[in-house]
Design a protein around this motif. Structure first.
Motif, PDB file in Angstrom:
ATOM      1  N   ARG A 293      44.279  43.130  58.576  1.00  0.00           N
ATOM      2  CA  ARG A 293      44.066  41.992  59.429  1.00  0.00           C
ATOM      3  C   ARG A 293      45.592  41.484  59.920  1.00  0.00           C
ATOM      4  NH1 ARG A 293      39.747  43.934  58.453  1.00  0.00           N
ATOM      5  NH2 ARG A 293      37.797  42.799  57.753  1.00  0.00           N
ATOM      6  N   GLY A 294      45.440  41.179  61.129  1.00  0.00           N
ATOM      7  CA  GLY A 294      46.747  40.624  61.806  1.00  0.00           C
ATOM      8  C   GLY A 294      47.889  41.424  61.574  1.00  0.00           C
ATOM      9  N   GLY A 295      47.821  42.598  61.503  1.00  0.00           N
ATOM     10  CA  GLY A 295      48.978  43.395  61.049  1.00  0.00           C
ATOM     11  C   GLY A 295      49.446  43.209  59.650  1.00  0.00           C
ATOM     12  N   VAL A 296      48.706  42.701  58.627  1.00  0.00           N
ATOM     13  CA  VAL A 296      48.874  42.407  57.564  1.00  0.00           C
ATOM     14  C   VAL A 296      47.926  43.434  56.762  1.00  0.00           C
ATOM     15  CG1 VAL A 296      48.596  41.107  55.346  1.00  0.00           C
ATOM     16  CG2 VAL A 296      49.707  40.184  57.619  1.00  0.00           C
ATOM     17  N   LYS A 297      48.647  44.234  55.696  1.00  0.00           N
ATOM     18  CA  LYS A 297      47.913  45.271  55.025  1.00  0.00           C
ATOM     19  C   LYS A 297      47.386  44.409  53.656  1.00  0.00           C
ATOM     20  CE  LYS A 297      49.032  49.566  54.874  1.00  0.00           C
ATOM     21  NZ  LYS A 297      49.646  51.165  55.003  1.00  0.00           N
ATOM     22  N   ILE A 298      46.228  44.619  53.254  1.00  0.00           N
ATOM     23  CA  ILE A 298      45.362  43.939  52.270  1.00  0.00           C
ATOM     24  C   ILE A 298      44.632  44.720  51.365  1.00  0.00           C
ATOM     25  CG2 ILE A 298      44.077  42.038  51.736  1.00  0.00           C
ATOM     26  CD1 ILE A 298      44.050  40.912  54.612  1.00  0.00           C
ATOM     27  N   GLY A 299      45.101  44.942  50.028  1.00  0.00           N
ATOM     28  CA  GLY A 299      44.530  45.918  49.166  1.00  0.00           C
ATOM     29  C   GLY A 299      43.369  45.158  48.305  1.00  0.00           C
ATOM     30  N   ILE A 300      42.311  45.648  48.112  1.00  0.00           N
ATOM     31  CA  ILE A 300      41.255  45.101  47.534  1.00  0.00           C
ATOM     32  C   ILE A 300      40.830  45.812  46.409  1.00  0.00           C
ATOM     33  CG2 ILE A 300      39.248  43.646  47.726  1.00  0.00           C
ATOM     34  CD1 ILE A 300      39.621  43.829  50.929  1.00  0.00           C
ATOM     35  N   VAL A 301      40.735  45.334  45.263  1.00  0.00           N
ATOM     36  CA  VAL A 301      40.346  46.106  44.050  1.00  0.00           C
ATOM     37  C   VAL A 301      38.948  45.319  43.595  1.00  0.00           C
ATOM     38  CG1 VAL A 301      41.782  44.881  42.370  1.00  0.00           C
ATOM     39  CG2 VAL A 301      40.618  47.143  41.869  1.00  0.00           C
ATOM     40  N   GLY A 302      37.938  46.032  43.120  1.00  0.00           N
ATOM     41  CA  GLY A 302      36.704  45.425  42.633  1.00  0.00           C
ATOM     42  C   GLY A 302      36.485  45.712  41.135  1.00  0.00           C
ATOM     43  N   ILE A 303      35.904  44.804  40.405  1.00  0.00           N
ATOM     44  CA  ILE A 303      35.543  44.638  39.252  1.00  0.00           C
ATOM     45  C   ILE A 303      34.164  44.396  38.696  1.00  0.00           C
ATOM     46  CG2 ILE A 303      36.172  43.637  36.757  1.00  0.00           C
ATOM     47  CD1 ILE A 303      38.237  45.763  37.818  1.00  0.00           C
ATOM     48  N   ALA A 304      33.297  45.239  37.940  1.00  0.00           N
ATOM     49  CA  ALA A 304      31.996  44.826  37.521  1.00  0.00           C
ATOM     50  C   ALA A 304      32.214  44.095  36.147  1.00  0.00           C
ATOM     51  CB  ALA A 304      31.100  45.937  37.229  1.00  0.00           C
ATOM     52  N   THR A 305      31.314  43.188  35.769  1.00  0.00           N
ATOM     53  CA  THR A 305      31.590  42.681  34.545  1.00  0.00           C
ATOM     54  C   THR A 305      31.199  43.676  33.198  1.00  0.00           C
ATOM     55  OG1 THR A 305      30.620  40.908  32.939  1.00  0.00           O
ATOM     56  CG2 THR A 305      29.137  41.771  34.769  1.00  0.00           C
ATOM     57  N   THR A 306      31.666  43.570  32.218  1.00  0.00           N
ATOM     58  CA  THR A 306      31.526  44.299  31.197  1.00  0.00           C
ATOM     59  C   THR A 306      30.545  44.056  30.470  1.00  0.00           C
ATOM     60  OG1 THR A 306      32.934  42.649  29.845  1.00  0.00           O
ATOM     61  CG2 THR A 306      34.093  44.586  30.588  1.00  0.00           C
TER      62      THR A 306
ATOM     63  N   ARG B  29      50.098  48.441  45.852  1.00  0.00           N
ATOM     64  CA  ARG B  29      51.542  47.932  46.333  1.00  0.00           C
ATOM     65  C   ARG B  29      52.340  49.163  46.887  1.00  0.00           C
ATOM     66  NH1 ARG B  29      51.600  42.267  47.048  1.00  0.00           N
ATOM     67  NH2 ARG B  29      50.530  41.362  45.243  1.00  0.00           N
ATOM     68  N   ALA B  30      52.218  50.177  46.092  1.00  0.00           N
ATOM     69  CA  ALA B  30      52.971  51.444  46.289  1.00  0.00           C
ATOM     70  C   ALA B  30      52.543  52.148  47.539  1.00  0.00           C
ATOM     71  CB  ALA B  30      52.893  52.265  45.414  1.00  0.00           C
ATOM     72  N   ARG B  31      51.141  51.793  48.240  1.00  0.00           N
ATOM     73  CA  ARG B  31      50.724  52.134  49.080  1.00  0.00           C
ATOM     74  C   ARG B  31      50.706  51.409  50.725  1.00  0.00           C
ATOM     75  NH1 ARG B  31      44.401  52.994  47.635  1.00  0.00           N
ATOM     76  NH2 ARG B  31      45.067  52.267  45.532  1.00  0.00           N
ATOM     77  N   GLY B  32      51.545  50.369  50.386  1.00  0.00           N
ATOM     78  CA  GLY B  32      52.023  49.378  51.355  1.00  0.00           C
ATOM     79  C   GLY B  32      51.253  47.984  51.576  1.00  0.00           C
ATOM     80  N   ALA B  33      50.753  47.851  50.574  1.00  0.00           N
ATOM     81  CA  ALA B  33      49.760  46.618  50.423  1.00  0.00           C
ATOM     82  C   ALA B  33      50.651  45.315  50.473  1.00  0.00           C
ATOM     83  CB  ALA B  33      48.661  46.337  49.526  1.00  0.00           C
TER      84      ALA B  33
END
Length: 331
Positions: free
Chosen positions: A139-152, A183-187
């Motif tokens: 988005r807007g030249g910014v790389k954004i990493g998103i991780v999802g979590i399901a409740t235990t 982060r290692a992937r450039g996020a």
């Protein structure tokens, strides 16, 4: 010349939509929510983000379960809605398993957005190949990493047989690992969408699973979109902005997140109410979903009985609640 890189990312968030395509009474003689009004609020929040600001919409799960228009179509109209509005990613909520794995997999195939749950594994520890764990968006030249979590809590908050063979791991190690990998992937930024929640009040502060997660993380995370508890949350824990926007499309969360941790003190987070009476519905969304609501209208509007007397609350006894409980027991 190229477009200037965004210096602020606006995260627009929802959670626990629960199939709420139509507006509902708010208890104060007004109406709240409704998919067409929610769409208008999301579009308004997007339009405010211009210049060196870029936006994305994230959701924290429990999208489908809760209304006849959604339930009788196994959630298809909600996925259509979220596709049309450009959702970037969502967490998988406990109630997203309510019709079993086959239906959830069908919704995942239908979705143009990533439905994420990095902490779900087979009971023997293997990855589940049809569940995505994280995603990266620009988005807007910014790389954004998103991780999802399901409740235990998923195995005890949906029918147990619906998640047979799956395990739901503690999210801390999972988020740490994915934050480091992203982060290692450039996020440039790492966002968590987590179907866990909590509650905040002025007297006792905040408590609940989502705050425990934020306190225990050791890898840098920029924001958390939470869900599950249908509560209003706008707070910061260890420098991490956390929002939860009630439920059923009655509100949206907005986090304005500067790019670069040096400016993190300028982060702003809020929850905006979707007041049906004071926002013009998005006509395209209204038209798109009219078929879903009209198809169940004959069922929803069918008279079942006529009640001969008022049914007031007396102390801690609710006459209507008792009637519903008795009906369920009889069935």
């Amino acid at each position: 010349a190229g477009t200037a890189r965004a210096t602020t990312i606006r995260i627009i968030s929802t959670n626990d939509f629960h199939g709420a395509l139509e507006a509902r009474p708010d208890g104060n003689f007004g109406m709240r929510g409704g998919a067409a009004q929610l769409a208008a609020m999301i579009r308004r929040a997007e339009s405010e983000c211009s210049g060196a600001c870029a936006s994305l919409w994230l959701d924290a799960g429990d999208e489908f379960q809760g209304t006849p228009a959604s339930n009788l179509a196994y959630g298809r109209p909600v996925t259509d809605l979220f596709n049309a509005l450009g959702l970037a990613a969502s967490a998988i909520g406990n109630h997203d398993f309510d019709w079993g794995v086959d239906t959830l997999r069908a919704r995942i195939r239908q979705a143009h957005y990533a439905m994420l749950a990095a902490n779900i594994r087979y009971t023997d520890g293997r990855d589940v190949p049809w569940i995505r764990q994280d995603t990266v968006v620009m988005r807007g030249g910014v790389k954004i990493g998103i991780v999802g979590i399901a409740t235990t809590l998923t195995p005890i908050t949906t029918k147990a047989s619906n998640v047979e063979g799956l395990r739901f791991d503690d999210p801390v190690a999972t988020v740490n690992a994915h934050a480091k990998s992203l982060r290692a992937r450039g996020a440039d930024l790492v966002i968590v969408v987590d179907h866990d929640g909590g509650f905040c009040n002025r007297g006792t502060g905040c408590r609940g699973e989502i705050f425990d997660l934020a306190q225990r993380l050791t890898e840098p995370v920029d924001a958390i979109v939470s869900g599950h508890t249908h509560s209003l949350v706008t707070t910061v824990v260890k420098g991490i902005a956390i929002v939860q926007a009630l439920s059923s499309g009655r509100a949206i969360g907005v986090i304005d997140l500067p790019v670069g941790r040096a400016a993190r003190a300028e982060t702003r987070e809020e929850v905006r109410m979707v007041k049906t009476d004071s926002i013009t519905a998005d006509p395209a969304i209204e038209a798109m979903l009219s078929g879903a609501t009209q198809s169940v209208a004959p069922i929803v509007a069918r008279p079942i009985a006529t009640v001969a007397a008022d049914m007031p609350r007396r102390g801690d006894q609710y006459a209507l609640g008792n009637l519903i409980a008795d009906a369920q027991r009889a069935a």
